[in-house]
Design a protein around this motif. Sequence first.
Motif, PDB file in Angstrom:
ATOM      1  N   SER A 137     -29.059   0.067  41.889  1.00  9.04           N
ATOM      2  CA  SER A 137     -27.789   0.787  42.053  1.00  9.04           C
ATOM      3  C   SER A 137     -26.914   0.174  43.147  1.00  9.04           C
ATOM      4  O   SER A 137     -25.711   0.388  43.172  1.00  9.04           O
ATOM      5  N   GLY A 138     -27.519  -0.599  44.038  1.00  7.67           N
ATOM      6  CA  GLY A 138     -26.731  -1.234  45.088  1.00  7.67           C
ATOM      7  C   GLY A 138     -26.246  -2.619  44.710  1.00  7.67           C
ATOM      8  O   GLY A 138     -25.753  -3.362  45.562  1.00  7.67           O
ATOM      9  N   ASN A 139     -26.400  -2.999  43.455  1.00  8.96           N
ATOM     10  CA  ASN A 139     -26.007  -4.337  43.008  1.00  8.96           C
ATOM     11  C   ASN A 139     -24.985  -4.216  41.889  1.00  8.96           C
ATOM     12  O   ASN A 139     -25.273  -3.623  40.846  1.00  8.96           O
ATOM     13  N   LEU A 140     -23.816  -4.780  42.104  1.00 10.94           N
ATOM     14  CA  LEU A 140     -22.781  -4.713  41.073  1.00 10.94           C
ATOM     15  C   LEU A 140     -22.908  -5.880  40.098  1.00 10.94           C
ATOM     16  O   LEU A 140     -23.143  -7.012  40.501  1.00 10.94           O
ATOM     17  N   CYS A 141     -22.746  -5.568  38.807  1.00 12.35           N
ATOM     18  CA  CYS A 141     -22.654  -6.615  37.787  1.00 12.35           C
ATOM     19  C   CYS A 141     -21.399  -6.337  36.984  1.00 12.35           C
ATOM     20  O   CYS A 141     -21.195  -5.228  36.507  1.00 12.35           O
ATOM     21  N   ARG A 142     -20.531  -7.338  36.861  1.00 17.23           N
ATOM     22  CA  ARG A 142     -19.286  -7.123  36.133  1.00 17.23           C
ATOM     23  C   ARG A 142     -19.375  -7.587  34.689  1.00 17.23           C
ATOM     24  O   ARG A 142     -18.409  -7.503  33.946  1.00 17.23           O
ATOM     25  N   CYS A 143     -20.507  -8.134  34.279  1.00 16.79           N
ATOM     26  CA  CYS A 143     -20.605  -8.696  32.932  1.00 16.79           C
ATOM     27  C   CYS A 143     -21.470  -7.889  31.975  1.00 16.79           C
ATOM     28  O   CYS A 143     -21.040  -7.530  30.902  1.00 16.79           O
ATOM     29  N   THR A 144     -22.700  -7.632  32.349  1.00 21.33           N
ATOM     30  CA  THR A 144     -23.691  -7.203  31.359  1.00 21.33           C
ATOM     31  C   THR A 144     -23.614  -5.742  30.969  1.00 21.33           C
ATOM     32  O   THR A 144     -24.132  -5.358  29.925  1.00 21.33           O
ATOM     33  N   GLY A 145     -23.038  -4.899  31.826  1.00 21.54           N
ATOM     34  CA  GLY A 145     -23.126  -3.466  31.571  1.00 21.54           C
ATOM     35  C   GLY A 145     -24.488  -2.925  31.951  1.00 21.54           C
ATOM     36  O   GLY A 145     -24.819  -1.789  31.613  1.00 21.54           O
ATOM     37  N   TYR A 146     -25.289  -3.719  32.591  1.00 28.59           N
ATOM     38  CA  TYR A 146     -26.581  -3.338  33.177  1.00 28.59           C
ATOM     39  C   TYR A 146     -27.717  -3.124  32.171  1.00 28.59           C
ATOM     40  O   TYR A 146     -28.890  -3.155  32.544  1.00 28.59           O
ATOM     41  N   GLY A 147     -27.382  -2.871  30.903  1.00 30.08           N
ATOM     42  CA  GLY A 147     -28.411  -2.529  29.915  1.00 30.08           C
ATOM     43  C   GLY A 147     -29.525  -3.557  29.850  1.00 30.08           C
ATOM     44  O   GLY A 147     -30.709  -3.227  29.954  1.00 30.08           O
ATOM     45  N   GLN A 148     -29.135  -4.842  29.710  1.00 30.82           N
ATOM     46  CA  GLN A 148     -30.172  -5.874  29.558  1.00 30.82           C
ATOM     47  C   GLN A 148     -30.916  -6.132  30.862  1.00 30.82           C
ATOM     48  O   GLN A 148     -32.052  -6.592  30.842  1.00 30.82           O
ATOM     49  N   ILE A 149     -30.259  -5.824  31.983  1.00 30.05           N
ATOM     50  CA  ILE A 149     -30.954  -6.015  33.264  1.00 30.05           C
ATOM     51  C   ILE A 149     -32.092  -4.994  33.363  1.00 30.05           C
ATOM     52  O   ILE A 149     -33.209  -5.314  33.760  1.00 30.05           O
ATOM     53  N   ILE A 150     -31.788  -3.765  32.957  1.00 32.57           N
ATOM     54  CA  ILE A 150     -32.828  -2.725  32.973  1.00 32.57           C
ATOM     55  C   ILE A 150     -33.963  -3.110  32.022  1.00 32.57           C
ATOM     56  O   ILE A 150     -35.138  -3.010  32.358  1.00 32.57           O
ATOM     57  N   GLU A 151     -33.569  -3.603  30.841  1.00 33.17           N
ATOM     58  CA  GLU A 151     -34.584  -4.057  29.869  1.00 33.17           C
ATOM     59  C   GLU A 151     -35.467  -5.149  30.461  1.00 33.17           C
ATOM     60  O   GLU A 151     -36.677  -5.161  30.266  1.00 33.17           O
ATOM     61  N   ALA A 152     -34.839  -6.088  31.141  1.00 33.44           N
ATOM     62  CA  ALA A 152     -35.588  -7.202  31.726  1.00 33.44           C
ATOM     63  C   ALA A 152     -36.635  -6.696  32.709  1.00 33.44           C
ATOM     64  O   ALA A 152     -37.783  -7.166  32.715  1.00 33.44           O
ATOM     65  N   ILE A 153     -36.238  -5.728  33.517  1.00 37.78           N
ATOM     66  CA  ILE A 153     -37.160  -5.232  34.544  1.00 37.78           C
ATOM     67  C   ILE A 153     -38.283  -4.413  33.889  1.00 37.78           C
ATOM     68  O   ILE A 153     -39.442  -4.489  34.294  1.00 37.78           O
ATOM     69  N   GLU A 154     -37.931  -3.688  32.821  1.00 36.50           N
ATOM     70  CA  GLU A 154     -38.972  -2.961  32.079  1.00 36.50           C
ATOM     71  C   GLU A 154     -39.979  -3.938  31.474  1.00 36.50           C
ATOM     72  O   GLU A 154     -41.194  -3.716  31.540  1.00 36.50           O
ATOM     73  N   LEU A 155     -39.453  -5.020  30.904  1.00 36.91           N
ATOM     74  CA  LEU A 155     -40.322  -6.028  30.299  1.00 36.91           C
ATOM     75  C   LEU A 155     -41.233  -6.659  31.366  1.00 36.91           C
ATOM     76  O   LEU A 155     -42.435  -6.842  31.153  1.00 36.91           O
ATOM     77  N   ALA A 156     -40.638  -6.935  32.517  1.00 37.21           N
ATOM     78  CA  ALA A 156     -41.419  -7.531  33.608  1.00 37.21           C
ATOM     79  C   ALA A 156     -42.538  -6.582  34.043  1.00 37.21           C
ATOM     80  O   ALA A 156     -43.670  -7.011  34.286  1.00 37.21           O
ATOM     81  N   ALA A 157     -42.212  -5.294  34.125  1.00 35.41           N
ATOM     82  CA  ALA A 157     -43.232  -4.310  34.529  1.00 35.41           C
ATOM     83  C   ALA A 157     -44.357  -4.270  33.505  1.00 35.41           C
ATOM     84  O   ALA A 157     -45.541  -4.267  33.854  1.00 35.41           O
ATOM     85  N   ASP A 158     -43.992  -4.276  32.210  1.00 34.55           N
ATOM     86  CA  ASP A 158     -45.010  -4.264  31.155  1.00 34.55           C
ATOM     87  C   ASP A 158     -45.927  -5.473  31.272  1.00 34.55           C
ATOM     88  O   ASP A 158     -47.142  -5.356  31.207  1.00 34.55           O
ATOM     89  N   ARG A 159     -45.315  -6.641  31.453  1.00 39.20           N
ATOM     90  CA  ARG A 159     -46.120  -7.869  31.529  1.00 39.20           C
ATOM     91  C   ARG A 159     -47.011  -7.873  32.757  1.00 39.20           C
ATOM     92  O   ARG A 159     -48.155  -8.322  32.705  1.00 39.20           O
ATOM     93  N   LEU A 160     -46.445  -7.377  33.849  1.00 39.62           N
ATOM     94  CA  LEU A 160     -47.197  -7.315  35.101  1.00 39.62           C
ATOM     95  C   LEU A 160     -48.427  -6.434  34.911  1.00 39.62           C
ATOM     96  O   LEU A 160     -49.531  -6.762  35.338  1.00 39.62           O
TER      97      LEU A 160
END
Lengths: 169, 293
Positions: A137-160
Motif C-alpha cells: 500500500s505504500g508503493n505507487l504503480c501507475r501502470c499495472t492497476g496492482y492486480g498482477q502485482i498481487i498475483e505475483a506475490i501470491e504465486l511467490a508465496a505458493d512456491r515458497l
Amino acid sequence: MTDSRPKTTVSMTINGAQITADVEPRMTLLDFLRDELDLTGTHTGCEHGVCGACSVLLNDVPIRSCLMLAVQANGERLTTVEGLSDPDGSLSLVQDCFWETHALQCGYCTPGMLIAAQALLQRNPDPSREDIREAISGNLCRCTGYGQIIEAIELAADRLNQRTGKAAR
Amino acid sequence: MKAAAFDFVQPSSLDEACEHLSRAADDPQIIAGGQSLMPMLAMRLVRPGLVIDINKIETLSGVVEQDGGVTIGACTRQTDAETSPVVSGRLPLLRKALRFVGHDQTRNRGTIGGSLAHADPSAEICLTAVTLGAKITLTSAQGQRDLAASDFILGPMTTAREENEILTAVSFPIWAADGRVGTGFQEVSSRQSDFAIVAAAAQVAIDDDGICRRAAVAVANATPAPIRLTAVEDGLVGQEPTAAVVDPLLPSLESVLEPEADLHASGTARIHIAKTLVKRAILEATEDAAADD
Ligand code: FES
Ligand code: FES
C-alpha cells in the motif's frame, strides 16, 4: 551559490559487501546508493516519501531510502534490489513470479514492489490477499492497476510454501 | 528536491544532545525517524544549520510499564510500539491507532516521539495521546518538565516545546478498576494509511451491569489540534452506551469543532464525518469491552 559541508566517513554492509565512503551530511541514502555507488536499481520517484520506488531493506525491514540520510546508515546492513537476485545473477523466486505474471509494465515501481514483497514474505510466508495489499500500500504503480502485482506475490508465496514442504493453498 | 547544506552530529547521550541544541546560533534541528523532517528538508521548508540525530541515544528507546502507566521513549519506532506486548496488553487504543499510521516502510523508521513533536493535526498518535491524557516529557540542559498532551499540542505543527528542549518520552495512563475497558478507533482517509480526513478515538470502562463508568472520546483534524469531547464523555457516564444514548450527544460536536475546508472535505462534511466516526468509535469500544474477558 554552493555551500558544502565537511564530509563524514561512513561504512555499511550493502548486499553483503562492506562499503566505506565519504558523504556530505545532507545526502540521502537514496542518492548515495545511486550516485555514489552506482546501485541504480533503487529508483528515485518523488524524493519525499510518497511513492515507495526507493524502498530498500534496512536490517531486513523495508524503509524509504529518500527519507534517511546516508550518514544515518553508518554501521547498518542494507539490501537493495540488486541484492535480491542470486549471486550468479539469476532471478530470485519473487522476481521470477513478477516476470511470469506480468507484474510490471514500465518497471519504475518494480524495485520498490520487489522489496516490499520480499519483506512481506520473510515475515509472513503465507499472506492473505489483504496482507499483500497492505504490504504494497505504500508503493505507487501507475501502470499495472496492482492486480498482477498481487498475483505475483501470491504465486511467490505458493512456491515458497511448496519449496518448504507446506501444501500449496 | 535536495536539502540545503547542514552540519550533522550524532550524540550518544542526552546531555550531549541538549548541549548541541542549546547552541541557537547553529540553528539546530532534531531528527529522529525523519519521516516528516526529511520531506521538509527536501522541499526546503526547513533549512537548519545543524541536524542533531538522536537515534543513537539508547535511553530514548523502549516501552516500559511503570507507576500505573506505560512510558514510551521518544525514539521508539512505531513498528516496535505496535508489536510491543506491553502496548497490546495495556494500551490497546494506541495499538489500534498505529494500524492507521503510514505504511510499513514509514512505521519501520518513524518514531512515537517524532509524530508527537511534529504535531500534524491528522496524526493518530497525537489523537491517542490527547484522548488518554498522556504526559509529554521535555528535557533541556536546564532540566525536565512534563506537560499534558493537550497543553503540548497547540495547533497544526505547533507545540509548546521550547527551542532548547527535546521531547524525550510520553507516558500514557493505564485505566484500572473501573470495569472492563474497551477501545475504538475510526478514521476516514482517501486511501488506506493515508492522512486522516477525520479520525475519532474512544476508550470506555463498562461495569458488570453494562453501565459506562468512565469515557474518553476525542477527534482529530476537525480542530487545529485533537480535542476531547467532554460533553459526549459526560453524557456517556452512568448510561449504557447504545446508539440511542449516543445519538442525542452528537449535536454537541457542532459547537466545539471548527473544521477547515480543504481539497478532501468541506467543513460541513468534516462535522458530519466526525459525528459518524465518534458514534462508531464509542460503539466499537463498548462492544470491545463486552468481548474483553
Ligand atoms: S522516492 Fe522515496 S518514496 Fe518516492
Ligand atoms: S509498472 Fe509502471 S509504475 Fe508500476
